[in-house]
Design a protein around this motif. Structure first.
Motif, PDB file in Angstrom:
ATOM      1  N   SER A 188      -3.750 -87.945  25.922  1.00  0.00           N
ATOM      2  CA  SER A 188      -4.136 -86.820  25.551  1.00  0.00           C
ATOM      3  C   SER A 188      -5.346 -86.555  24.835  1.00  0.00           C
ATOM      4  O   SER A 188      -5.694 -87.427  24.009  1.00  0.00           O
ATOM      5  CB  SER A 188      -3.177 -85.697  25.008  1.00  0.00           C
ATOM      6  OG  SER A 188      -1.949 -85.529  25.869  1.00  0.00           O
ATOM      7  N   GLU A 208      -7.075 -83.477  33.741  1.00  0.00           N
ATOM      8  CA  GLU A 208      -6.675 -82.066  33.939  1.00  0.00           C
ATOM      9  C   GLU A 208      -7.122 -81.044  32.936  1.00  0.00           C
ATOM     10  O   GLU A 208      -7.551 -81.375  31.565  1.00  0.00           O
ATOM     11  CB  GLU A 208      -5.058 -81.951  33.642  1.00  0.00           C
ATOM     12  CG  GLU A 208      -4.538 -80.530  34.020  1.00  0.00           C
ATOM     13  CD  GLU A 208      -3.240 -80.211  33.945  1.00  0.00           C
ATOM     14  OE1 GLU A 208      -2.427 -79.713  34.784  1.00  0.00           O
ATOM     15  OE2 GLU A 208      -2.498 -81.357  33.218  1.00  0.00           O
ATOM     16  N   LEU A 265      -6.639 -77.649  32.391  1.00  0.00           N
ATOM     17  CA  LEU A 265      -5.928 -76.478  32.618  1.00  0.00           C
ATOM     18  C   LEU A 265      -6.256 -75.679  31.341  1.00  0.00           C
ATOM     19  O   LEU A 265      -6.484 -74.404  31.349  1.00  0.00           O
ATOM     20  CB  LEU A 265      -4.558 -76.697  32.755  1.00  0.00           C
ATOM     21  CG  LEU A 265      -3.273 -75.363  32.531  1.00  0.00           C
ATOM     22  CD1 LEU A 265      -3.784 -74.356  33.597  1.00  0.00           C
ATOM     23  CD2 LEU A 265      -1.964 -75.660  32.660  1.00  0.00           C
ATOM     24  N   HIS A 266      -6.075 -76.142  30.273  1.00  0.00           N
ATOM     25  CA  HIS A 266      -6.484 -75.354  28.854  1.00  0.00           C
ATOM     26  C   HIS A 266      -7.469 -75.840  28.255  1.00  0.00           C
ATOM     27  O   HIS A 266      -7.812 -77.154  28.024  1.00  0.00           O
ATOM     28  CB  HIS A 266      -5.314 -75.795  28.088  1.00  0.00           C
ATOM     29  CG  HIS A 266      -4.655 -74.871  26.979  1.00  0.00           C
ATOM     30  ND1 HIS A 266      -5.508 -74.808  25.810  1.00  0.00           N
ATOM     31  CD2 HIS A 266      -4.042 -73.860  26.756  1.00  0.00           C
ATOM     32  CE1 HIS A 266      -5.176 -73.860  25.028  1.00  0.00           C
ATOM     33  NE2 HIS A 266      -4.047 -73.347  25.513  1.00  0.00           N
ATOM     34  N   ARG A 272      -6.677 -81.731  26.573  1.00  0.00           N
ATOM     35  CA  ARG A 272      -6.837 -82.342  27.918  1.00  0.00           C
ATOM     36  C   ARG A 272      -5.787 -83.366  28.121  1.00  0.00           C
ATOM     37  O   ARG A 272      -5.273 -84.102  27.182  1.00  0.00           O
ATOM     38  CB  ARG A 272      -8.276 -82.930  28.287  1.00  0.00           C
ATOM     39  CG  ARG A 272      -9.278 -81.880  28.213  1.00  0.00           C
ATOM     40  CD  ARG A 272      -9.223 -81.024  29.526  1.00  0.00           C
ATOM     41  NE  ARG A 272     -10.588 -80.163  29.639  1.00  0.00           N
ATOM     42  CZ  ARG A 272     -10.470 -78.854  29.338  1.00  0.00           C
ATOM     43  NH1 ARG A 272      -9.167 -78.217  28.702  1.00  0.00           N
ATOM     44  NH2 ARG A 272     -11.272 -78.202  29.328  1.00  0.00           N
ATOM     45  N   THR A 273      -5.248 -83.618  29.514  1.00  0.00           N
ATOM     46  CA  THR A 273      -4.458 -84.699  29.629  1.00  0.00           C
ATOM     47  C   THR A 273      -5.074 -85.725  30.805  1.00  0.00           C
ATOM     48  O   THR A 273      -5.559 -85.039  31.683  1.00  0.00           O
ATOM     49  CB  THR A 273      -2.971 -84.245  30.263  1.00  0.00           C
ATOM     50  OG1 THR A 273      -2.395 -83.327  29.261  1.00  0.00           O
ATOM     51  CG2 THR A 273      -1.975 -85.373  30.438  1.00  0.00           C
ATOM     52  N   VAL A 294      -6.163 -79.067  37.977  1.00  0.00           N
ATOM     53  CA  VAL A 294      -4.893 -78.755  37.446  1.00  0.00           C
ATOM     54  C   VAL A 294      -3.730 -79.486  38.292  1.00  0.00           C
ATOM     55  O   VAL A 294      -3.622 -79.399  39.490  1.00  0.00           O
ATOM     56  CB  VAL A 294      -4.459 -77.137  37.625  1.00  0.00           C
ATOM     57  CG1 VAL A 294      -3.232 -76.927  36.904  1.00  0.00           C
ATOM     58  CG2 VAL A 294      -5.439 -76.426  36.892  1.00  0.00           C
ATOM     59  N   THR A 314       4.726 -83.097  33.506  1.00  0.00           N
ATOM     60  CA  THR A 314       3.409 -82.935  33.975  1.00  0.00           C
ATOM     61  C   THR A 314       2.840 -81.639  33.872  1.00  0.00           C
ATOM     62  O   THR A 314       1.536 -81.428  34.118  1.00  0.00           O
ATOM     63  CB  THR A 314       2.993 -83.947  35.298  1.00  0.00           C
ATOM     64  OG1 THR A 314       3.906 -83.144  36.346  1.00  0.00           O
ATOM     65  CG2 THR A 314       3.090 -85.231  34.916  1.00  0.00           C
ATOM     66  N   TYR A 315       3.686 -80.566  33.647  1.00  0.00           N
ATOM     67  CA  TYR A 315       2.843 -79.344  33.802  1.00  0.00           C
ATOM     68  C   TYR A 315       2.391 -79.153  32.239  1.00  0.00           C
ATOM     69  O   TYR A 315       3.028 -79.507  31.030  1.00  0.00           O
ATOM     70  CB  TYR A 315       4.056 -78.329  33.925  1.00  0.00           C
ATOM     71  CG  TYR A 315       4.454 -77.970  35.333  1.00  0.00           C
ATOM     72  CD1 TYR A 315       3.856 -78.785  36.323  1.00  0.00           C
ATOM     73  CD2 TYR A 315       5.285 -76.871  35.573  1.00  0.00           C
ATOM     74  CE1 TYR A 315       4.000 -78.649  37.456  1.00  0.00           C
ATOM     75  CE2 TYR A 315       5.518 -77.032  36.952  1.00  0.00           C
ATOM     76  CZ  TYR A 315       4.952 -77.599  37.829  1.00  0.00           C
ATOM     77  OH  TYR A 315       5.352 -77.523  39.111  1.00  0.00           O
ATOM     78  N   THR A 316       1.420 -78.583  32.120  1.00  0.00           N
ATOM     79  CA  THR A 316       0.781 -78.611  30.707  1.00  0.00           C
ATOM     80  C   THR A 316       1.747 -77.785  29.478  1.00  0.00           C
ATOM     81  O   THR A 316       2.231 -76.566  29.920  1.00  0.00           O
ATOM     82  CB  THR A 316      -0.567 -77.611  30.786  1.00  0.00           C
ATOM     83  OG1 THR A 316      -1.565 -78.317  31.451  1.00  0.00           O
ATOM     84  CG2 THR A 316      -1.233 -77.235  29.327  1.00  0.00           C
TER      85      THR A 316
END
Length: 367
Positions: A26, A85, A87-88, A92-93, A128, A302-304
């Motif tokens: 991350s 990713e 998303l946020h 990050r991931t 995402v 794996t969902y944020t």
């Protein structure tokens, strides 16, 4: 799981791959734009808490969601052989890319399908993560088996979206289920999944009980005059864009009309910590339309944020959760314990327990 694909398409996916050596890390504080309307949380909470009129508060939420969605700038980022990713905005991931299977970028979206040693085949849309073949059962086992087992004797089931086939794969394991209607807006979703992620459906589209309907789900439900459904699963995208009608009060009222007296509905309601407004919006509307409604808490690695909420609603005001013994018996009738990656009778009941921050948002746990 949720996904918007090529203008008005929903996509979802599955599979079973052994877990191998992890290759994930991350990154915190990378200052890039946040996609897919995740920036509404604070203003929506303020609106919900300060408006005395709850309906007005939720209308403000809807406007804020749509405004944020229109400004979203999500995209896959690549860094040192990893897909990042986005998303946020505050962390990050990154997932190491072992093999690129498909990378398609159009005016509508960016789709990236690739292999990762730990999570197997992974699908990203606009930066995402939508699903991985390693952890998809964390989602599909719960969204499918919880309502079917809670009903007790379901015969007819309606599935909205879920074109990847993961939901119907799990539903077809219930031998007492007589008929499944699956309403998908675009047949291309089904074709894509069967070609690139065949393990998700695992042959379920060929089950004689399965009836695939290519149609707009809101229109299908509005005009439906057939036999009542015992269980409805809405596996939709987030509440904006093409999926917005699937979170409206009118849609929930139409679903209630076509459900049996003991009918149960389950929908996806986002991550209640990272996306609190989605649960407040969808859950609040479900509470208006059904006498019984409570979130269900599940974990999807794996969902944020790792957490996910489902909206669980029932027409029967006297509904109560089945006993641990009955759940165990039903699971045993579906398959041996090692045929479920996550679900057992204890995890089943635990998913209905609500953390304090969800209770403070106005939701009570089922008993």
């Amino acid at each position: 799981m949720w996904l918007f694909w090529q203008k008005a398409t929903f996509l979802f996916i599955l599979g079973r791959k052994p877990i191998m050596r992890p290759s994930i890390y991350s990154c915190v504080g990378m200052p890039t734009p946040m996609p897919a309307c995740r920036s509404w949380n604070k203003p929506l909470k303020l609106a919900a808490w300060t408006c005395r009129n709850f309906i007005v508060a939720r209308l403000l939420m809807s406007e804020k969601i749509m405004e944020a969605a229109s400004m979203a700038e999500g995209a896959v980022e690549f860094m040192d052989g990893h897909a990042v990713e986005t998303l946020h905005q505050d962390y990050r991931t990154a997932y190491r890319i072992e093999e690129t299977l498909l990378h398609d970028k159009s005016d509508e979206q960016e789709l990236f399908l690739f292999k990762n040693n730990f999570f197997g085949t992974m699908l990203m849309l606009d930066g995402v993560t939508q699903l991985t073949t390693s952890d998809e059962p964390f989602y599909h086992e719960f969204i499918t088996h919880l309502p079917l087992i809670c009903h007790g004797a379901p015969k007819r089931m309606l599935v909205v979206g879920a074109g990847d086939g993961g939901v119907i794969r799990e539903a077809c394991r219930h031998k007492d289920l007589d008929h499944i209607d699956m309403v998908e807006i675009d047949e291309a979703v089904v074709r894509f999944s069967m070609e690139h992620l065949p393990s998700l459906s695992n042959g379920a589209f060929d089950d004689p009980r399965m009836n695939l309907v290519i149609a707009d789900a809101a229109e299908y439900v509005r005009g439906y005059q057939g036999p009542a459904y015992d269980v409805v699963v809405v596996d939709s995208t987030d509440p904006f864009g093409p999926a917005a009608p699937l979170f409206e009060v009118a849609f929930y009222e139409d679903l209630r009309r076509i459900m049996s007296d003991d009918g149960i509905l389950v929908t996806q309601c986002g991550n209640p910590f990272v996306q609190p407004a989605e649960l407040e919006l969808a859950g609040g509307r479900l509470k208006e339309c059904f006498p019984i409604m409570s979130p269900v808490m599940i974990t999807v690695p794996t969902y944020t944020g790792g957490q996910m909420s489902l909206g669980f609603a029932c027409k029967n005001p006297k509904f109560g959760l089945p006993s641990r013994t009955k759940i165990a018996q039903k699971l045993a009738s579906i398959g041996p314990s090692d045929s479920f990656l996550v679900l057992n009778e204890d995890v089943f009941l635990a998913s209905f327990a609500l953390p304090n921050y969800v209770r403070k948002a106005g939701f009570d746990p089922l008993r």
